[in-house]
Design an enzyme around this catalytic site. Structure first.
Site, PDB file in Angstrom:
ATOM      1  N   ARG A 145      -4.011  -8.279 -20.992  1.00 14.99           N
ATOM      2  CA  ARG A 145      -4.918  -7.847 -22.055  1.00 14.99           C
ATOM      3  C   ARG A 145      -4.236  -6.911 -23.049  1.00 14.99           C
ATOM      4  NH1 ARG A 145      -9.882  -6.562 -21.030  1.00 14.99           N
ATOM      5  NH2 ARG A 145     -10.173  -4.704 -22.242  1.00 14.99           N
ATOM      6  N   ASP A 202     -10.768   0.936 -24.275  1.00 12.19           N
ATOM      7  CA  ASP A 202     -11.100   0.867 -22.857  1.00 12.19           C
ATOM      8  C   ASP A 202     -10.976   2.232 -22.178  1.00 12.19           C
ATOM      9  OD1 ASP A 202     -11.564  -1.869 -22.712  1.00 12.19           O
ATOM     10  OD2 ASP A 202      -9.480  -2.334 -22.214  1.00 12.19           O
ATOM     11  N   GLU A 207       1.982  -7.781   8.864  1.00 11.87           N
ATOM     12  CA  GLU A 207       2.347  -6.365   9.001  1.00 11.87           C
ATOM     13  C   GLU A 207       3.388  -5.939   7.969  1.00 11.87           C
ATOM     14  OE1 GLU A 207       0.909  -4.028  11.058  1.00 11.87           O
ATOM     15  OE2 GLU A 207      -0.499  -5.692  11.215  1.00 11.87           O
ATOM     16  N   PRO A 211       0.827  -1.212   0.000  1.00 10.68           N
ATOM     17  CA  PRO A 211       0.000   0.000   0.000  1.00 10.68           C
ATOM     18  C   PRO A 211       0.863   1.264   0.000  1.00 10.68           C
ATOM     19  CG  PRO A 211      -0.185  -1.173   2.094  1.00 10.68           C
ATOM     20  CD  PRO A 211       0.604  -2.043   1.189  1.00 10.68           C
TER      21      PRO A 211
END
Lengths: 238, 238
Positions: free
Chosen positions: A154, A169, A116, A89
């Site tokens: 893709r 897209d 963690e 993150p």
């Protein structure tokens, strides 16, 4: 293109790797995917991959040794070392331009965290590129690694039936705006009709309608993309 | 909490649903997950779930009838209808405050797209909340649905071993900044040492160091979060 994924939970990938589009790409030898179990490199006397954090706090931290040694052994398995990615993150947020960049690589090696996170020395020693799916917290990097595989494959020529699909897209090279609304049969369902213009067969009118719908939807929902869009237009002129 | 997922590729979820944390949560009856195959509702004479787009263009569009009828039959299966989510690159971007909001629900019903997306009348009739993982394009909504399940379940009391883990996470309620670096044994690995402060046992010093590291990392990598952070601080005063 070759993907290597290092994880504590290889079984998470079993269903995903059998998925139709990916499976076909693997059959056509356009894509190779190898999942490695981090536990195979836990070679201390207790076979531990994690331990309590120094300085206290909840949860467990993934030890530096198994990760560093795993990557040192996985990278030589392909023709060249993969671009090394650690899902976190804390990383750079994944977006379509980054996906397009990753799709240019011949190989990606991805490290999935759990608990963690990693001992900081994993990052200091391996200096991976840290990539984040977005500003939310997952239980591990596995779902993020699948998202990278899903979005990258893709763009590999031959994987989608029709290359134009990827160009049209949302956020994509040919179109950094949201996609226009689509309709298919039947013409009428529960009182709702397909817009007349799509039935008319006038390709220029259809193109104009779709462009306008795409712009309107983007203006309403994601005005920030319009600013980026005009920035991109400037960039292209350089 | 109950999750219902409507997809054309239920098998993608098999590995993921057996994943340790989710599996334990299911065993403890904290979470229920049901995957439904959209193809079961394709009741026209050709059993088709998709068809070519009106107005032309590449790819296939998912038909309105199977989706609408599937949701009409799935929603009554639980004690109450689920909050209806359609995974789409056009939707609201998932972030931790939205995850926290979803974790308050008793049930989420998620619709996964494929191909060129849905007939627009799916959205007009069902009016789902459209959620996007980020500004990139996946092959379908399945990986996005897993990301929602993954991020939501860790906020359900009893699912993580230690509730504090989720509070300390990056972007999370207790901390909208990036998380501080973590270290575990050994104290020295390939010449890199654990910072002295973490070994000293002075909890106030450790807390101060972690706060400062968290701030510095955020300032360097994601200065945008610091602006939001001070906005949040203002919001909390209201």
């Amino acid at each position: 293109m070759r993907f290597d994924v290092l994880t504590l939970f290889p079984e998470i990938f079993t269903g995903y790797l059998g998925e139709s589009l990916l499976n076909k790409a693997i059959d056509k030898q356009l894509v190779e995917a190898h999942v490695h179990n981090l536990r195979d490199w836990a070679n201390d006397k207790h076979n531990r991959v994690d331990d309590r954090p120094f300085g206290g706090g909840p949860g467990m931290v993934i030890r530096v040794q198994p990760v560093v040694e795993a990557i040192e052994q996985i990278q030589p398995l392909g023709e060249m070392p993969g671009r090394l990615i650690l899902l976190s993150p804390q990383g750079r947020t994944l977006n379509q331009p980054l996906v397009e960049e990753l799709a240019q690589q011949q190989r990606l090696t991805m490290i999935c965290g759990r608990y963690e996170g990693f001992d900081q020395r994993v990052i200091d020693l391996l200096q991976p590129e840290e990539i984040s799916l977005g500003d939310f917290v997952l239980n591990g990097g596995e779902v993020a690694a699948m998202a990278i595989i899903d979005s990258v494959i893709r763009l590999i020529p031959g994987v989608l039936g029709d290359e134009q699909s990827a160009v049209d897209d949302s956020f994509s090279e040919g179109n950094r705006l949201l996609e226009f609304p689509q309709y298919t049969r039947p013409r009428e369902y529960r009182g709702l009709n397909v817009p007349e213009v799509l039935l008319g067969g006038n390709h220029q009118e259809i193109l104009a309608w779709r462009k306008q719908q795409s712009l309107e939807k983007t203006k309403m929902r994601r005005a920030d993309l319009l600013d980026q869009h005009s920035d991109d237009a400037h960039d292209n002129k350089r």
